[in-house]
Structure formats: C-alpha cells, structure tokens
Design an enzyme around this catalytic site. Structure first.
Site, PDB file in Angstrom:
ATOM      1  N   ARG A  66       0.747  -0.615  -0.109  1.00  0.00           N
ATOM      2  CA  ARG A  66      -0.149   0.025   0.016  1.00  0.00           C
ATOM      3  C   ARG A  66       1.025   1.671   0.372  1.00  0.00           C
ATOM      4  NH1 ARG A  66      -1.606   1.253   5.070  1.00  0.00           N
ATOM      5  NH2 ARG A  66      -2.152  -0.849   5.169  1.00  0.00           N
ATOM      6  N   TYR A  85     -16.172  17.707 -14.234  1.00  0.00           N
ATOM      7  CA  TYR A  85     -17.477  16.533 -14.520  1.00  0.00           C
ATOM      8  C   TYR A  85     -17.441  16.135 -13.201  1.00  0.00           C
ATOM      9  CZ  TYR A  85     -16.316  11.694 -14.310  1.00  0.00           C
ATOM     10  OH  TYR A  85     -16.905   9.543 -14.075  1.00  0.00           O
ATOM     11  N   ASP A 102      -7.720  19.609 -13.676  1.00  0.00           N
ATOM     12  CA  ASP A 102      -7.995  18.877 -14.255  1.00  0.00           C
ATOM     13  C   ASP A 102      -7.944  18.327 -15.672  1.00  0.00           C
ATOM     14  OD1 ASP A 102      -9.118  15.958 -15.739  1.00  0.00           O
ATOM     15  OD2 ASP A 102     -10.813  15.886 -14.171  1.00  0.00           O
ATOM     16  N   LYS A 143      -8.785   6.823 -19.364  1.00  0.00           N
ATOM     17  CA  LYS A 143      -9.331   8.162 -20.520  1.00  0.00           C
ATOM     18  C   LYS A 143      -7.790   7.933 -21.741  1.00  0.00           C
ATOM     19  CE  LYS A 143     -12.480   8.337 -18.334  1.00  0.00           C
ATOM     20  NZ  LYS A 143     -13.563   9.404 -17.773  1.00  0.00           N
TER      21      LYS A 143
HETATM   22  C1  PLP Z   1     -13.717  10.419 -16.245  1.00  0.00           C
HETATM   23  C2  PLP Z   1     -13.288  11.616 -15.607  1.00  0.00           C
HETATM   24  C3  PLP Z   1     -13.171  12.149 -13.929  1.00  0.00           C
HETATM   25  C4  PLP Z   1     -13.128  10.369 -13.012  1.00  0.00           C
HETATM   26  O1  PLP Z   1     -11.897   9.655 -13.879  1.00  0.00           O
HETATM   27  P1  PLP Z   1     -12.875   7.819 -13.244  1.00  0.00           P
HETATM   28  O2  PLP Z   1     -11.282   6.991 -13.542  1.00  0.00           O
HETATM   29  O3  PLP Z   1     -13.653   7.854 -13.508  1.00  0.00           O
HETATM   30  O4  PLP Z   1     -12.663   7.692 -12.156  1.00  0.00           O
HETATM   31  C5  PLP Z   1     -12.430  13.441 -13.489  1.00  0.00           C
HETATM   32  N1  PLP Z   1     -12.486  14.378 -14.661  1.00  0.00           N
HETATM   33  C6  PLP Z   1     -12.234  13.441 -15.813  1.00  0.00           C
HETATM   34  C7  PLP Z   1     -12.339  15.163 -16.674  1.00  0.00           C
HETATM   35  C8  PLP Z   1     -12.675  12.713 -16.009  1.00  0.00           C
HETATM   36  O5  PLP Z   1     -13.137  12.864 -17.711  1.00  0.00           O
END
Ligand code: PLP
Length: 386
Positions: A53, A105, A177, A202
C-alpha cells in the site's frame, strides 16, 4: 530549461520510468504482484520496500513516467480518477474553501457537493473562462482553484496562466484536471498551475480496459502529503493497472496525433452538416476561444460536442450509429459517443444544465483512431435519419 536539453515527449513516454529492469534486463516493467517484502533484519527493509500500500516498484515506475510527461517533480497514482479527486480533497481540512469551475466532470461535482460538503469543506462554482470571476470568489479560507480545460461537454477553455496569476497573487494554488488533453497537448504546470490531475482511465491508458487516476505535483510538500495519503487512506492503483498504463502511455504520442487528425476532420464535417445546429470544438475557427486554444494547447484532440436540436434527434442519431459505440467514457482508441444530459451530466439536474448551456440535443463524441472515413460515413448515415 536545464543545461542538458530535455528529450522529446515521445522518447520520455517510452523510456522515462520504463528503463530495463536491473535483475534480468526485462525491457518491459514487471508487475510486482506482492503485498509485502522480505526484510533483511529488523528495521532494514531492502531498498525501502515494506508493504505494497505504501510502495510498489511497478507503481514507482509509472509515477516517474507520468511526472516526466507533465513536467512535474513527482506523481502519485490512485485507483481511479475519483480516488485522485478524493486524495486531493484530503489535502484540505475543515473550513477550507475551493473555487471550482462551473462545468466540471459530473463525478467531481457529485463528490464535492454530496460528500465533502458534509466534512465542512466548501465550494464556489464560477465561470473560470473569466479570471476576474475566479479572483472575486477567492476568500481568506480559499486553498485551491480546481478547474478543467476544455470542459466536459461544453468544450470551453480557461486561460491557465491568467488564472494561476490571480490565484497566486492571493496565495492560492491551482489544480487542473487535464484528462481531456493529456500532457501531449497541454501541460498546465508549464503554464503556471501547481498540480495536475488525470483520470488515467481515458487517454493515458487509452485502451478502455482499466481505471486509474494521478496527481502530478510541482512541490515536494505536495508529493509528500499525497504519498502519506496513499499510505494512510489506501486508494492506490494496483500494480496490474500501473502496468497497463505504462504500456498504454508508450503510444500516447502517436495516438494523440491521430485523435487530433481525426477530430479535426469530424469537427469540420459536422460544422458543415445542415442538420447539426452547433459544433463545440476548440480547433474550429468558430470556437469563441480558438485563439486561446492555439496559444495554450499543442493540438485540439478528439473531443467534440454537437447539437442535434432536440432530445428526440439525439436519440435517433445514437440509435443509428454502427462504428461509433454508445457508451460513457472517452479517450480510448475506439470512437465512443454519448448523451451528456442523460448520462455523464444527469446528476447536474435540468436546472444546472440549463444554467451552463448544456442542452438535451447535445451529443458528445470521443473520436477514436479508426480510419476516419469510416467514422465520417457512420455519422453521415446516422444523421441522415433526421
Ligand atoms: C472520467 C473523468 C474523471 C473520473 O475518473 P474515473 O477514472 O472515472 O474515476 C475525472 N475527470 C474527468 C475530466 C473525467 O473525464
């Protein structure tokens, strides 16, 4: 820049943190599937590894790689993008305040409003396109500005350098982000931001087969705090997922180039289609912030939103597509198509959606890297049903 010229992005993606393993020379980073490590003597863990961890060699490699790609000091990876958002929130304490973008998001907004608010952390949502709005919302107890650019799904941009300037003037840090652009097209730390967050689910992983999140840091203090939070709260990325991203990121440069080529073609096609009311894509000269896009991003990527005019039209198009897959998420090699109002942004509510201009007719495409002619033909036959 430093005295030795930094290697190019594609080279760093393939080599930084991805050096051959010492013991056998394995060219690919091994998956260290172990929960614990033998200690040579009391209080003498070998190479500092004690418990998985806290640290894991596969994870260390991925963190080194992602820090290099974003131009950061260090990176910390988590089990999902939302686990990274959670870790970010745990850097704060009762009474702290965040100025956040008004078109984040949906999952981030849900976590802020329905979880963190109960822990006494407050959020003010502003249109971060205007740095003056950000400045106005900053209070003595404000710790961070949290923003996304381009936003999801409205594709509006925030001037990262300008917002960083107003935030820093008031002693506030900025976290971006950067999921939609990936470090290939946009590097917020180089523009003045203090931390970068990604859902690695992504573009960084890029193959729609794993979940993950990362925060890239610009200071040792942030890196130490987040390492402590990995250990203390445990929402870490598994070694297998780390391996997937190390593997995926090797092709990030070529994938992003193709997402961009295909994205531009699809956006152009849609912008000329008589049944499409509006196309939101920073690469189009018609985008109100096209000039900022040219200045701040190195490409426009594959995320496009277009308006079909009504919920019924959107439903028809989404039912008719064959190459494009109706699904949430984005950033994979395959083209994904979705309906923000009923899918990713359902939790925002009709009123909230109306406030930011997110209509029921909007369709979002994450343009993949298939043969672009096939994507265009698919959209053409789907739009023909309108
Ligand atoms: C998908 C996404 C998240 C969250 O990520 P997860 O891996 O689904 O938990 C946060 N910010 C953006 C812009 C996203 O597209």
């Amino acid at each position: 820049m430093s005295e030795t010229k930094q290697k190019g992005f594609a080279t760093r993606a393939i080599h930084d943190g991805q050096e051959p393993e010492q013991l056998t020379g394995a060219v690919s980073v091994p998956i260290y599937a172990t929960s614990t490590y033998q200690q040579d003597a009391l209080g003498a863990p070998r190479l500092g590894y004690e418990y998985a961890r806290v640290t894991n060699p596969t994870r260390d490699r991925l963190e080194a790689n992602l820090a290099s790609l974003e131009g950061g000091l260090a990176a910390r990876v988590f089990a999902s993008g939302m686990a990274a958002v959670t870790a970010f929130c745990m850097m704060m304490k009762l009474g702290d305040h965040v100025v956040a973008g008004d078109n984040l998001y949906g999952g981030s907004v849900r976590f802020f409003n329905q979880v963190m608010a109960d822990f006494g952390i407050t959020f003010t949502y502003v249109d971060t396109r205007d740095p003056a709005e950000v400045a106005k919302a900053i209070r003595p107890e404000t710790r961070y500005v949290f923003l996304e650019t381009p936003t999801n799904p409205l594709m509006s941009l925030t001037d990262i350098a300008a917002v960083s300037q107003v935030a820093h003037a008031k002693g506030v840090e900025v976290i971006v982000d950067n999921t939609f652009m990936s470090p290939f097209f946009q590097r917020p730390l180089e523009l003045g931001a203090d931390m970068v967050l990604h859902s690695t689910t992504k573009y960084l992983n890029g193959h729609s087969d794993g979940l993950g999140g990362v925060i890239v840091c610009s200071t040792q203090q942030q890196a130490d705090k987040l390492a402590f939070l990995q250990k203390a709260s445990g929402g870490i990325m598994s070694p297998f997922e780390c391996f997937l991203i190390l593997r995926g990121v090797k092709t990030l440069a070529v994938r992003m180039k193709q997402h961009d080529v295909n994205g531009r073609r699809v956006a152009e096609y849609l912008s000329k289609h008589p049944k499409v009311a509006k196309v939101l894509y920073p690469g189009l000269a018609s985008h109100p912030q096209h000039e900022l896009a040219l200045r701040q991003m190195k490409g426009f990527g594959g995320m496009i939103t277009f308006d079909t005019g009504s919920l019924k039209n959107a439903e028809k198009v989404l039912k008719a597509v064959k190459v494009c897959t109706l699904a949430e998420s984005l950033g994979g090699v395959e083209t994904l198509i979705s309906h923000p109002a009923s899918m990713t942004h359902a939790a925002v509510g009709a009123e909230g959606r109306a406030k930011i201009g997110l209509t029921d007719g909007m369709v979002r495409i994450s343009v993949g890297i298939e043969e672009v002619e096939d994507i265009l033909a698919d959209l053409d036959q789907a739009l023909a049903v309108l």
